[in-house]
Design an enzyme around this catalytic site. Structure first.
Site, mmCIF file in Angstrom:
data_model
loop_
_atom_site.group_PDB
_atom_site.id
_atom_site.type_symbol
_atom_site.label_atom_id
_atom_site.label_comp_id
_atom_site.label_asym_id
_atom_site.label_seq_id
_atom_site.Cartn_x
_atom_site.Cartn_y
_atom_site.Cartn_z
ATOM 1 N N ASP A 131 0.846 -1.201 0.000
ATOM 2 C CA ASP A 131 0.000 0.000 0.000
ATOM 3 C C ASP A 131 0.881 1.251 0.000
ATOM 4 O O ASP A 131 1.782 1.393 0.831
ATOM 5 C CB ASP A 131 -0.906 0.022 1.239
ATOM 6 N N GLY A 171 -3.312 -5.457 1.030
ATOM 7 C CA GLY A 171 -3.931 -6.481 0.183
ATOM 8 C C GLY A 171 -4.975 -7.213 1.011
ATOM 9 O O GLY A 171 -4.696 -7.631 2.127
ATOM 10 N N GLY A 213 -6.363 -10.130 0.942
ATOM 11 C CA GLY A 213 -6.056 -11.493 1.371
ATOM 12 C C GLY A 213 -5.054 -11.499 2.515
ATOM 13 O O GLY A 213 -5.291 -12.080 3.576
ATOM 14 N N ALA A 214 -3.926 -10.815 2.295
ATOM 15 C CA ALA A 214 -2.873 -10.790 3.318
ATOM 16 C C ALA A 214 -3.367 -10.095 4.584
ATOM 17 O O ALA A 214 -3.043 -10.510 5.694
ATOM 18 C CB ALA A 214 -1.625 -10.097 2.769
ATOM 19 N N THR A 247 -21.736 -5.264 6.449
ATOM 20 C CA THR A 247 -21.153 -4.184 7.235
ATOM 21 C C THR A 247 -21.614 -2.862 6.622
ATOM 22 O O THR A 247 -21.503 -2.647 5.418
ATOM 23 C CB THR A 247 -19.617 -4.286 7.254
ATOM 24 N N THR A 272 -8.685 2.043 6.515
ATOM 25 C CA THR A 272 -8.054 0.966 5.749
ATOM 26 C C THR A 272 -7.812 -0.264 6.627
ATOM 27 O O THR A 272 -7.213 -0.149 7.697
ATOM 28 C CB THR A 272 -6.710 1.430 5.143
ATOM 29 N N GLY A 305 -12.460 -3.586 7.324
ATOM 30 C CA GLY A 305 -13.267 -4.706 6.828
ATOM 31 C C GLY A 305 -12.515 -6.025 6.936
ATOM 32 O O GLY A 305 -13.097 -7.071 7.256
ATOM 33 N N ASP A 306 -11.215 -5.967 6.695
ATOM 34 C CA ASP A 306 -10.396 -7.188 6.766
ATOM 35 C C ASP A 306 -10.245 -7.659 8.211
ATOM 36 O O ASP A 306 -10.230 -8.864 8.485
ATOM 37 C CB ASP A 306 -9.019 -6.924 6.137
HETATM 38 O O1 RIB Z 1 -9.047 -3.804 2.327
HETATM 39 C C1 RIB Z 1 -7.964 -2.919 2.344
HETATM 40 C C2 RIB Z 1 -6.992 -3.256 1.266
HETATM 41 O O2 RIB Z 1 -7.594 -3.058 0.020
HETATM 42 C C3 RIB Z 1 -5.739 -2.424 1.251
HETATM 43 O O3 RIB Z 1 -4.731 -2.916 2.091
HETATM 44 C C4 RIB Z 1 -5.357 -2.390 -0.217
HETATM 45 O O4 RIB Z 1 -4.229 -3.159 -0.502
HETATM 46 C C5 RIB Z 1 -6.590 -2.877 -0.963
HETATM 47 O O5 RIB Z 1 -6.396 -4.096 -1.530
HETATM 48 NA NA NA Z 2 -6.374 1.419 9.702
#
Ligand code: RIB
Ligand code: NA
Length: 350
Positions: free
Chosen positions: A14, A40, A42-43, A258, A293, A296-297
């Site tokens: 990023d 990313g 996935g990561a 969400t 950022t 959601g992950d």
């Molecule tokens: O969900 C956030 C991510 O979305 C960021 O880290 C960026 O790489 C995009 O893929």
């Molecule tokens: Na953050």
């Protein structure tokens, strides 16, 4: 042994600029700050599962500290990076957090690692993201016979790798009886992709085969997947119920939407066929949103852990409790800069 989670998905570096407003067309502006940090979807989700299942292993200055307890999950990731500095750094960060990276491939020379250019509006903490797939779109299927290692108890998928690879992993999981959590982000861009994905969720009623175990998505993704549904429709309880019913009818067992500042809406298979389904849980209150950022992950990672913990304990999955805990984890992430760097450790989530 530990509950085992596998993530098949993207890895991006990023490149983040923090700004006081978004630039107008033709405008050159100076940022308030810039950072290069691992991301990313996935990561990020693999790191979320890893950090949220471990006590902090480094102090605030990055010095290792001996953990006083064992991790509560094993996390593996499959995907692809470029043969470059970004690719090495992305893999190193996963490995440093205890993620098994043996499923990560290095793309041929000349194919760069995935990159996301991110602009964060400082007054609101909201981001705008441009994703350049690079190696993520070059996963070589001839290299890995299987994307889903044996023993996996939950497979997590997003849509930053080619849809055909997502579907391949989904089929593999289904054949092995492994439940799947799909986070369909970014939303499918074409009707063809939407139809392909939809065909994969579902299963004709009565076929005896199980549908998707968990679908975790935001408003934009919901609107992209439900025919004739607009984002504004989700402002009403009726719209939310309609969207959830649509997915339940496709065989999805747990559907979680969400909704940012409005909270999280969830519905489960037990309600399928009812006129009104689902419940809206309120958001966590946070002091200041610094950078959304990775939120959601983080949510997906904590939710995935709750799902495997239930499986491992032989208990029924409590979707509402999982949503509440995931909300708390994501609330930490939005108060810090960056994606993976901002995800909390297990001991940071009350
Ligand atoms: O969900 C956030 C991510 O979305 C960021 O880290 C960026 O790489 C995009 O893929
Ligand atoms: Na953050």
């Amino acid at each position: 042994g530990l509950p085992r989670i596998t993530v098949v998905g993207s890895l991006n570096m990023d490149l983040v600029s923090y700004v006081s407003h978004h630039p107008e067309p033709g405008e050159t502006m100076t940022s308030n700050g810039f950072a290069v940090s691992p991301g990313g979807k996935g990561a990020n989700q693999a790191i979320a599962c890893a950090k949220l299942s471990r006590e902090r292993t480094v102090d605030k200055e990055g010095k290792p500290i001996p953990p006083t307890s064992q991790p509560t999950a094993h996390v593996a990731m499959a995907g692809a990076v470029g043969d470059d500095a970004h690719g090495k750094a992305l893999q190193a960060n996963l490995a440093a957090h205890g993620v098994d990276i043996s499923g990560i491939q290095t793309a041929p020379t000349g194919v760069p690692s995935g990159v996301a250019v991110i602009i964060v509006d400082e007054p609101t903490g909201q981001n705008r993201i441009i994703f350049s797939p690079g190696a993520n779109y070059q996963i070589d299927t001839t290299k890995s016979a299987s994307l889903v290692p044996q023993g996996t108890q939950l497979l997590i998928l997003q849509l930053e790798i080619p849809l055909d690879q997502v579907l391949r992993a989904l089929k593999e999981a289904r054949a092995a009886g492994v439940p799947v959590l799909l986070n369909p982000a970014p939303a499918p861009a074409t009707e063809e992709a939407r139809a392909k994905l939809e065909a994969a969720f579902a299963v004709a009623a009565g076929s005896g085969e199980k549908g998707l175990a968990h679908l975790v998505l935001n408003e934009t993704e919901t609107a992209a997947l439900v025919p004739e549904l607009k984002v504004q429709d989700l402002d009403t309880a009726a719209g939310l119920s309609r969207a959830a019913s649509y997915f339940l009818a496709q065989g999805v067992e747990n559907i979680v939407m969400t909704l940012g500042g409005r909270g999280v809406y969830y519905a489960t298979a037990a309600e399928a066929g009812k006129e009104v389904v689902g419940e809206l849980l309120p958001p966590e209150t946070v002091k200041q949103v610094v950078d959304t950022t990775g939120a959601g992950d983080t949510f997906a990672g904590q939710y995935a852990l709750e799902a495997v913990y239930a499986t491992a304990a032989g208990k029924p999955f409590d979707c509402a409790a999982a949503v509440r805990k995931s909300n708390r984890a994501a609330a930490v992430t939005v108060q810090r800069r960056g994606a993976q760097d901002s995800i909390p450790w297990r001991d940071e989530v009350a």
